[in-house]
Design a protein around this motif. Structure first.
Motif, short mmCIF file in Angstrom:
data_model
loop_
_atom_site.label_atom_id
_atom_site.label_comp_id
_atom_site.label_asym_id
_atom_site.label_seq_id
_atom_site.Cartn_x
_atom_site.Cartn_y
_atom_site.Cartn_z
N ARG A 1 0.84 -1.18 0.00
CA ARG A 1 0.00 0.00 0.00
C ARG A 1 0.88 1.24 0.00
O ARG A 1 1.93 1.27 0.64
N ARG A 2 0.41 2.19 -0.69
CA ARG A 2 1.18 3.43 -0.72
C ARG A 2 0.98 4.15 0.60
O ARG A 2 -0.10 4.17 1.16
N ARG A 3 2.05 4.73 1.04
CA ARG A 3 1.96 5.54 2.26
C ARG A 3 1.32 6.86 1.95
O ARG A 3 1.67 7.54 0.99
N THR A 4 0.41 7.20 2.84
CA THR A 4 -0.20 8.52 2.68
C THR A 4 0.72 9.54 3.33
O THR A 4 1.34 9.27 4.36
N PRO A 5 0.81 10.69 2.75
CA PRO A 5 1.68 11.69 3.36
C PRO A 5 1.19 12.06 4.75
O PRO A 5 0.00 12.20 5.00
N VAL A 6 2.14 12.19 5.65
CA VAL A 6 1.83 12.51 7.03
C VAL A 6 1.66 14.02 7.17
O VAL A 6 2.52 14.78 6.73
N ARG A 7 0.57 14.39 7.78
CA ARG A 7 0.36 15.81 8.04
C ARG A 7 1.11 16.17 9.33
O ARG A 7 0.88 15.58 10.38
N LEU A 8 1.99 17.11 9.23
CA LEU A 8 2.81 17.49 10.37
C LEU A 8 1.98 18.24 11.40
O LEU A 8 1.11 19.04 11.06
N ARG A 9 2.28 17.97 12.65
CA ARG A 9 1.63 18.69 13.74
C ARG A 9 2.24 20.08 13.86
O ARG A 9 3.36 20.32 13.44
N SER A 10 1.51 20.94 14.50
CA SER A 10 1.97 22.32 14.64
C SER A 10 3.13 22.41 15.63
O SER A 10 3.20 21.66 16.60
N ARG A 11 4.01 23.35 15.39
CA ARG A 11 5.11 23.59 16.32
C ARG A 11 4.65 24.32 17.57
O ARG A 11 5.41 24.47 18.52
N TRP A 12 3.43 24.79 17.59
CA TRP A 12 2.93 25.54 18.72
C TRP A 12 2.26 24.65 19.75
O TRP A 12 1.84 25.13 20.79
N LEU A 13 2.15 23.37 19.51
CA LEU A 13 1.54 22.46 20.47
C LEU A 13 2.53 22.13 21.59
O LEU A 13 3.75 22.13 21.38
N PRO A 14 2.04 21.85 22.80
CA PRO A 14 2.93 21.57 23.93
C PRO A 14 3.82 20.36 23.72
O PRO A 14 4.94 20.32 24.21
N GLY A 15 3.34 19.36 22.98
CA GLY A 15 4.17 18.17 22.76
C GLY A 15 5.47 18.48 22.05
O GLY A 15 6.49 17.85 22.30
N TYR A 16 5.44 19.44 21.15
CA TYR A 16 6.66 19.83 20.44
C TYR A 16 7.61 20.58 21.36
O TYR A 16 8.79 20.27 21.45
N TRP A 17 7.08 21.58 22.09
CA TRP A 17 7.96 22.41 22.90
C TRP A 17 8.48 21.70 24.13
O TRP A 17 9.57 22.01 24.61
N LEU A 18 7.72 20.73 24.65
CA LEU A 18 8.23 19.98 25.79
C LEU A 18 9.38 19.06 25.41
O LEU A 18 10.16 18.66 26.26
N ARG A 19 9.47 18.72 24.14
CA ARG A 19 10.59 17.90 23.67
C ARG A 19 11.72 18.73 23.07
O ARG A 19 12.78 18.20 22.78
N HIS A 20 11.49 19.99 22.87
CA HIS A 20 12.50 20.85 22.24
C HIS A 20 13.50 21.32 23.31
O HIS A 20 13.13 21.61 24.44
N PRO A 21 14.79 21.42 22.96
CA PRO A 21 15.79 21.82 23.95
C PRO A 21 15.66 23.27 24.40
O PRO A 21 16.15 23.62 25.47
N LEU A 22 14.98 24.08 23.65
CA LEU A 22 14.82 25.47 24.05
C LEU A 22 14.00 25.59 25.33
O LEU A 22 14.28 26.42 26.18
N ALA A 23 13.00 24.70 25.48
CA ALA A 23 12.20 24.70 26.72
C ALA A 23 13.07 24.31 27.91
O ALA A 23 12.97 24.90 28.99
N SER A 24 13.93 23.33 27.71
CA SER A 24 14.83 22.92 28.79
C SER A 24 15.82 24.02 29.12
O SER A 24 16.17 24.22 30.29
#
Length: 171
Positions: free
Chosen positions: A5-28
């Motif tokens: 099966r062909r892979r459907t393109p993944v829609r990227l999540r927003s960089r403004w969501l907490p999941g992104y910033w909690l994993r980003h080194p800038l928050a640390s």
């Protein structure tokens, strides 16, 4: 062409969501700087108060009015008269607790003439530069150690944040 099966393109999540910033080194980095700065300021404040008491401090007899012996926030309320005749009632958190104080006990306090109600210490405590230097040392150690750790692992933290954003995250 195949059974895949062909892979459907993944829609990227927003960089403004907490999941992104909690994993980003800038928050640390922000948390690290705030924590190290807070410890550093507490140590500097303690050193300032100790310097004021050791340089300009005046001894006065005091009477214990209230005893608040909670686990983390132990203090006594004491009253004393300054050298220029002002009657001061203040909380003394730097108080020697052996033997346990009781209402009506007599104690000798040292106070700063510029701020007699704010900078007061029991004479039996002695020079308290150790607390000041420990606070400053912890602030500097946290800042340097955490900074080196983040510098060495910055790319890994950024990859984790981008993996979460694309849905290929590890957790």
């Amino acid at each position: 062409m195949g059974w895949r099966r062909r892979r459907t393109p993944v829609r990227l999540r927003s960089r403004w969501l907490p999941g992104y910033w909690l994993r980003h080194p800038l928050a640390s980095l922000v948390v690290l700087l705030v924590g190290a700065g807070w410890l550093l300021l507490l140590g500097i404040d303690s050193a300032y108060r100790t310097h004021r008491l050791n340089t300009y401090g005046v001894r006065a007899p005091a009477t214990v009015l209230e005893v608040h012996g909670l686990q983390r926030d132990s203090y006594v309320v004491a009253s004393f008269t300054t050298a220029d005749g002002h009657h001061v009632v203040t909380q003394v958190s730097d108080y020697h607790w052996r033997p346990r104080p009781r209402v009506g006990d007599a104690a000798t306090v040292v106070y700063d003439p510029a701020a007699p109600d704010a900078i007061v210490r029991d004479v039996r405590i002695g020079d308290d530069y150790l607390t000041a230097w420990v606070g400053v040392g912890l602030g500097v150690a946290l800042g340097l150690g955490g900074g080196v750790f983040l510098w060495r692992t910055w790319s890994t933290w950024c990859e984790n944040a981008e993996d979460w954003r694309s849905g290929r995250h590890f957790a």
